[in-house]
Each structure stands twice: as structure tokens, then as C-alpha cells.
Design a protein around this motif. Structure first.
Motif, PDB file in Angstrom:
ATOM      1  N   ARG A 254      22.533   3.540  55.424  1.00 40.48           N
ATOM      2  CA  ARG A 254      22.421   3.156  56.865  1.00 40.48           C
ATOM      3  C   ARG A 254      23.467   3.435  57.361  1.00 40.48           C
ATOM      4  NH1 ARG A 254      19.159  -0.232  54.757  1.00 40.48           N
ATOM      5  NH2 ARG A 254      19.542  -2.116  54.249  1.00 40.48           N
ATOM      6  N   ASP A 255      23.620   3.689  58.852  1.00 42.08           N
ATOM      7  CA  ASP A 255      24.240   4.829  59.263  1.00 42.08           C
ATOM      8  C   ASP A 255      25.175   3.769  59.868  1.00 42.08           C
ATOM      9  OD1 ASP A 255      25.286   6.213  61.252  1.00 42.08           O
ATOM     10  OD2 ASP A 255      24.248   5.729  63.277  1.00 42.08           O
ATOM     11  N   TRP A 256      26.684   4.678  59.596  1.00 45.57           N
ATOM     12  CA  TRP A 256      28.042   3.696  59.392  1.00 45.57           C
ATOM     13  C   TRP A 256      28.750   3.764  60.929  1.00 45.57           C
ATOM     14  CZ3 TRP A 256      28.606  -0.617  56.889  1.00 45.57           C
ATOM     15  CH2 TRP A 256      27.550  -0.338  55.152  1.00 45.57           C
ATOM     16  N   LEU A 257      29.250   2.619  61.745  1.00 47.29           N
ATOM     17  CA  LEU A 257      30.285   2.815  62.732  1.00 47.29           C
ATOM     18  C   LEU A 257      31.436   2.585  62.269  1.00 47.29           C
ATOM     19  CD1 LEU A 257      30.136   3.415  65.615  1.00 47.29           C
ATOM     20  CD2 LEU A 257      28.868   0.970  66.149  1.00 47.29           C
ATOM     21  N   TYR A 258      32.660   2.725  63.130  1.00 49.74           N
ATOM     22  CA  TYR A 258      33.767   2.386  62.411  1.00 49.74           C
ATOM     23  C   TYR A 258      33.753   1.092  64.388  1.00 49.74           C
ATOM     24  CZ  TYR A 258      38.938   1.804  62.410  1.00 49.74           C
ATOM     25  OH  TYR A 258      39.792   0.782  61.639  1.00 49.74           O
TER      26      TYR A 258
ATOM     27  N   ASN B 232      25.528  -0.728  61.156  1.00 54.81           N
ATOM     28  CA  ASN B 232      26.335  -1.073  60.781  1.00 54.81           C
ATOM     29  C   ASN B 232      27.632  -0.711  60.739  1.00 54.81           C
ATOM     30  OD1 ASN B 232      23.502  -1.608  59.597  1.00 54.81           O
ATOM     31  ND2 ASN B 232      25.484  -1.516  57.492  1.00 54.81           N
ATOM     32  N   ASN B 233      28.329  -1.750  61.419  1.00 53.59           N
ATOM     33  CA  ASN B 233      30.297  -1.574  61.244  1.00 53.59           C
ATOM     34  C   ASN B 233      31.060  -2.271  60.211  1.00 53.59           C
ATOM     35  OD1 ASN B 233      30.739  -2.840  64.987  1.00 53.59           O
ATOM     36  ND2 ASN B 233      28.333  -1.220  64.299  1.00 53.59           N
ATOM     37  N   TYR B 234      31.764  -1.405  60.048  1.00 53.20           N
ATOM     38  CA  TYR B 234      33.823  -1.486  59.355  1.00 53.20           C
ATOM     39  C   TYR B 234      34.203  -1.040  60.164  1.00 53.20           C
ATOM     40  CZ  TYR B 234      34.285   3.478  58.880  1.00 53.20           C
ATOM     41  OH  TYR B 234      34.070   4.815  59.406  1.00 53.20           O
ATOM     42  N   GLY B 235      35.528  -1.854  58.792  1.00 54.05           N
ATOM     43  CA  GLY B 235      37.001  -2.210  59.759  1.00 54.05           C
ATOM     44  C   GLY B 235      37.117  -3.415  59.644  1.00 54.05           C
ATOM     45  N   PRO B 236      38.428  -3.231  60.271  1.00 56.81           N
ATOM     46  CA  PRO B 236      39.532  -4.478  60.615  1.00 56.81           C
ATOM     47  C   PRO B 236      38.751  -5.963  60.461  1.00 56.81           C
ATOM     48  CG  PRO B 236      40.312  -3.026  60.871  1.00 56.81           C
ATOM     49  CD  PRO B 236      39.917  -2.479  60.973  1.00 56.81           C
ATOM     50  N   TYR B 237      39.767  -6.515  59.887  1.00 53.91           N
ATOM     51  CA  TYR B 237      38.900  -8.529  60.341  1.00 53.91           C
ATOM     52  C   TYR B 237      37.426  -8.765  59.473  1.00 53.91           C
ATOM     53  CZ  TYR B 237      42.468  -8.366  63.538  1.00 53.91           C
ATOM     54  OH  TYR B 237      43.927  -8.129  63.633  1.00 53.91           O
TER      55      TYR B 237
ATOM     56  N   THR C 183      40.178   1.484  56.519  1.00 59.64           N
ATOM     57  CA  THR C 183      40.039   0.123  56.820  1.00 59.64           C
ATOM     58  C   THR C 183      40.309  -0.251  54.865  1.00 59.64           C
ATOM     59  OG1 THR C 183      37.652   0.468  57.143  1.00 59.64           O
ATOM     60  CG2 THR C 183      37.854  -1.835  55.791  1.00 59.64           C
ATOM     61  N   ILE C 184      40.248   0.180  54.368  1.00 59.52           N
ATOM     62  CA  ILE C 184      41.244  -0.026  52.455  1.00 59.52           C
ATOM     63  C   ILE C 184      42.834   0.131  52.763  1.00 59.52           C
ATOM     64  CG2 ILE C 184      41.952   0.981  50.743  1.00 59.52           C
ATOM     65  CD1 ILE C 184      39.603   2.851  50.716  1.00 59.52           C
ATOM     66  N   ASP C 185      42.928   0.269  54.504  1.00 59.72           N
ATOM     67  CA  ASP C 185      44.324   0.708  54.314  1.00 59.72           C
ATOM     68  C   ASP C 185      44.742  -0.996  54.570  1.00 59.72           C
ATOM     69  OD1 ASP C 185      47.363   1.435  54.021  1.00 59.72           O
ATOM     70  OD2 ASP C 185      47.407   1.280  56.842  1.00 59.72           O
ATOM     71  N   TRP C 186      44.218  -1.490  55.896  1.00 62.77           N
ATOM     72  CA  TRP C 186      44.378  -2.924  55.967  1.00 62.77           C
ATOM     73  C   TRP C 186      43.983  -3.726  55.540  1.00 62.77           C
ATOM     74  CZ3 TRP C 186      41.642  -7.004  57.155  1.00 62.77           C
ATOM     75  CH2 TRP C 186      41.932  -8.380  57.894  1.00 62.77           C
ATOM     76  N   MET C 187      42.745  -3.319  54.075  1.00 59.84           N
ATOM     77  CA  MET C 187      42.738  -4.877  53.166  1.00 59.84           C
ATOM     78  C   MET C 187      43.951  -5.262  52.294  1.00 59.84           C
ATOM     79  SD  MET C 187      38.412  -5.093  52.970  1.00 59.84           S
ATOM     80  CE  MET C 187      38.591  -6.651  52.272  1.00 59.84           C
ATOM     81  N   LEU C 188      44.413  -4.078  51.775  1.00 59.39           N
ATOM     82  CA  LEU C 188      45.439  -3.685  51.341  1.00 59.39           C
ATOM     83  C   LEU C 188      46.472  -4.600  51.736  1.00 59.39           C
ATOM     84  CD1 LEU C 188      45.367   0.283  49.932  1.00 59.39           C
ATOM     85  CD2 LEU C 188      44.755  -2.474  48.238  1.00 59.39           C
ATOM     86  N   HIS C 189      46.612  -4.716  52.701  1.00 59.89           N
ATOM     87  CA  HIS C 189      47.767  -5.397  52.955  1.00 59.89           C
ATOM     88  C   HIS C 189      47.534  -6.847  54.405  1.00 59.89           C
ATOM     89  CE1 HIS C 189      49.120  -1.521  52.928  1.00 59.89           C
ATOM     90  NE2 HIS C 189      50.468  -1.834  52.835  1.00 59.89           N
TER      91      HIS C 189
ATOM     92  N   LYS D 291      30.514  -9.072  53.331  1.00 62.89           N
ATOM     93  CA  LYS D 291      29.462  -7.295  53.949  1.00 62.89           C
ATOM     94  C   LYS D 291      29.525  -6.833  52.852  1.00 62.89           C
ATOM     95  CE  LYS D 291      27.646  -9.401  57.823  1.00 62.89           C
ATOM     96  NZ  LYS D 291      25.898  -8.921  58.112  1.00 62.89           N
ATOM     97  N   LEU D 292      28.949  -4.997  52.983  1.00 63.70           N
ATOM     98  CA  LEU D 292      29.210  -4.450  51.721  1.00 63.70           C
ATOM     99  C   LEU D 292      30.669  -3.822  51.669  1.00 63.70           C
ATOM    100  CD1 LEU D 292      28.030  -2.180  49.161  1.00 63.70           C
ATOM    101  CD2 LEU D 292      27.560  -0.871  51.433  1.00 63.70           C
ATOM    102  N   ILE D 293      30.920  -3.145  52.159  1.00 64.58           N
ATOM    103  CA  ILE D 293      32.737  -2.799  52.023  1.00 64.58           C
ATOM    104  C   ILE D 293      33.465  -3.304  52.045  1.00 64.58           C
ATOM    105  CG2 ILE D 293      34.203  -1.733  53.853  1.00 64.58           C
ATOM    106  CD1 ILE D 293      31.754   0.413  55.076  1.00 64.58           C
TER     107      ILE D 293
END
Length: 355
Positions: A222-226, A187-192, A336-342, A197-199
Motif C-alpha cells: 500500500r501507498d501510505w499517506l499521513y 491509505n491514510n494513517y495518523g491520529p483518531y 501516530t504511535i506517540d498519539w496512540m500511546l497517550h 485499520k492496520l496501523i
């Protein structure tokens, strides 16, 4: 110099890869093909579009005439295939689109590659197929992680369609000699990332003061991958990977869904406490009203066939490619949180149940 066709390049992982590659290899030409469905956003790659070496084409990978025209016009010598219908819930309620895009669309690309590379005698080519750990099925809590030799056992229309596309890519290598590689990622997470999706869903809903719906008991693992670590892995596969091989790309980072949600709640509350301007930007967030984000957690009925655990064994990537993830979950989730906040006010609003 590579002329790279990037399918799904306006989507989550694809757009991150475009930014990564354009920055690291500015001499290469990138041709992005994306249909811009619900998960594809042209603004994800807007900052790249002024470059002469970057071309965006809105279209369907299943459009054989279009795909072949791109191969011919741009002398494509590399394909990185991200384009896919990827949301499990959507596949349960509407599997036809997954069959069409993930299977037939992949076959369309493979046919074009065979025509313009193998049939034309072009030996310098590479087709990289991006897939998922979900093709392997579900793991018990004490089961060893998925390896590249784990038998396929897909449990949803989505994962079944991805498994079929993996088999097609393999078959074109073994039958015709097409130079391919495949990566199956966790599972990937990060900007864009799209808000379904969950995060990103959890972050978005906290900021909007909406419920955080968690399937079942929340103990699915889940195994999480930036996402940038995933981009680095694909880079290494393209430059050091063995043709015909499959590489499992994982974050070495297993988390229960409920633990991730609790962590995000804490981090978002902390971010708002440290930056008063954010409280003004997100007045509906629980912290802005004197509460805590955890108060929004709501357990809902589990979805059909919900896989209990995924986990990737990335030892092959370690041994053959020297790959290790750079980001820990702690550092990646803060980014990821910082990107979404802005960027939250620029993102499409969506409030589906978390994966």
C-alpha cells in the motif's frame, strides 16, 4: 467566508480535516454531519465544539429532509464529503450498508446541492468528493502507479460503491454544471483512526499483548499517506484545483504490510524502553514482560479478493497544485504511535484483522 458542510466529520480523516481547517481558517463556519456509527467518535471533535463557528449534527447523509434543512438553515456554499462506509472486510460480509451510504447517501447530497445551488442560481459553490485509490483495482509489483486516467476496476463491494459515487459526482458536473472536484487518496494513517485499520490495530494489539493477525503472506503493498498531508492536499484542491477535475493524492510511500508491522513493533518497543511510565500503563505489552512485540505476529488466511498492490502517481497534484507530502513514513509513524500511546485508553477497543 465559507459555510462548509463536512460529512463524516467525526470520523478519522474528517475529524483531522476539521481540526486542520478550524485552525487555519477560523473565519469559516463548519457544519459537521455524522451518523456516529462504529467509526465516528464525537470525542474526535469535542475540542472544537465550543467555537461559535462550529456546529455538530448527528444524522444520516441519506436523510434527504435533514440534508436539505442544513443547506437552507446554514446557507451552505461548500461541501466536503468524507462520509462513507470504508472497511473492506465489512463490505464483504455486509455490502448493503455500503450501497446505501456510499451511493445513495452521495446522491442525496448531490440532489440537495443541485436544488440549493444550481436551481437557485447560486454560482459561488463547491462540492468536493473524497474517494479512494481502491476504485482503480489492484496492481502487479512492476505495474506503473495509478493515474487519474486509470480505468476503474473495483474488486470489493466497498471499492465498487465508491466507484459508483465517483461516477455520480462526475455526472452531476457534466450534466448539470455542478462545480465539483474529486480526490482519490492512498491509505491514510495518523491520529483518531479507528482500531480496525492496520496501523492503529497493530499498535493497540501490541499494547494489549494481543496477536497481530496478518493476512496471507503479508506482502500486500500500500501507498501510505499521513492524514494531515491529505488535509493539506484537499485545501490546495479547494483553492487551486480546476473544477470538474480528479486529483490523485498519494504519500509516495509504498510499504509491504509485513514491513510496516515489523517497523511498528520496533518503534513501540523503543518507546516503552525510553519511558518507564509507559510500561506501567501497558503491562500486557511484550516489552513490559521482557519480550518483543514481533512475537505477536500471526499469519492468518487471506481474505477473498485481497488486492495485491495500490500505488498513486501524484504528478498531477505536483504540477497543478504544488502539492508534496510533508511527512515521511518514518516521521509520520512516530507521531501516530506517540498519539496512540497517550490516547489509547480513550479509544474504542477493537481487534479485527488488519487491512
Amino acid at each position: 467566508m465559507k459555510n462548509i458542510l463536512i460529512t463524516g466529520g467525526a470520523g478519522f480523516i474528517g475529524s483531522n480535516f476539521c481540526h486542520y481547517w478550524a485552525h487555519k481558517y477560523p473565519q469559516d463556519k463548519l457544519i459537521v454531519l455524522d451518523l456516529l456509527t462504529y467509526a465516528g467518535h464525537r470525542e474526535n471533535i469535542q475540542s472544537l465544539e465550543n467555537a461559535q463557528s462550529f456546529i455538530f449534527v448527528q444524522g444520516d447523509i441519506g436523510d434527504q429532509v435533514l440534508v436539505e434543512s442544513l443547506f437552507e438553515l446554514h446557507q451552505i456554499n461548500t461541501v466536503i464529503h468524507f462520509a462513507a462506509e470504508s472497511h473492506v472486510d465489512r463490505s464483504i460480509h455486509g455490502p448493503d450498508a455500503f450501497i446505501q451510504t456510499n451511493i445513495m447517501g452521495t446522491h442525496s447530497l448531490l440532489k440537495a446541492a443541485k436544488k440549493f445551488w444550481l436551481d437557485a442560481g447560486v454560482s459561488d459553490h463547491h462540492f468536493h468528493h473524497v474517494s479512494t485509490d481502491e476504485v482503480y483495482g489492484s496492481l502487479e509489483a512492476d505495474s506503473p502507479a495509478f493515474t487519474e486516467s486509470t480505468p476503474f476496476s473495483p474488486n470489493s463491494p466497498y471499492s465498487a460503491s465508491k466507484a459508483a459515487s465517483d461516477h455520480l459526482v462526475r455526472a452531476y458536473h457534466h450534466t448539470y454544471g455542478l462545480k465539483v472536484t474529486t480526490s482519490n487518496c492512498s491509505n491514510n494513517y495518523g491520529p483518531y483512526q479507528d482500531n480496525e485499520k492496520l496501523i492503529p490495530l497493530v499498535i493497540h494489539n501490541i499494547l494489549q499483548g494481543k496477536a497481530l493477525p496478518i493476512y496471507g503472506d503479508g506482502k500486500n503493498i500500500r501507498d501510505w499517506l499521513y492524514v494531515e498531508d491529505h488535509c493539506r492536499a484537499i485545501d490546495l484542491i479547494l483553492h487551486k484545483g480546476k473544477i470538474g477535475e480528479v486529483y490523485n493524492v498519494g504519500g509516495e510511500n509504498e510499504w509491504r504490510n509485513i514491513d510496516i508491522v515489523n517497523l511498528i513493533c520496533e518503534k513501540v518497543d523503543k518507546a516503552l524502553s525510553e519511558t518507564p511510565q509507559l510500561i506501567a500503563m501497558f503491562p500486557d505489552a511484550p516489552y513490559a514482560k521482557g519480550g518483543q512485540a514481533k512475537s505477536l505476529i500471526t499469519f492468518v488466511k487471506d481474505r477473498p479478493g485481497h488486492d495485491r498492490r495500490y500505488a498513486i502517481d501524484p504528478s498531477k497534484c505536483h504540477a497543478q497544485l504544488g502539492y508534496h507530502p510533508v511527512e515521511s513514513f518514518e516521521t509520520g509513524i512516530i507521531k501516530t504511535i506517540d498519539w496512540m500511546l497517550h490516547n489509547q485508553n480513550n479509544r474504542r477497543q477493537n481487534s479485527n484483522t488488519a487491512k
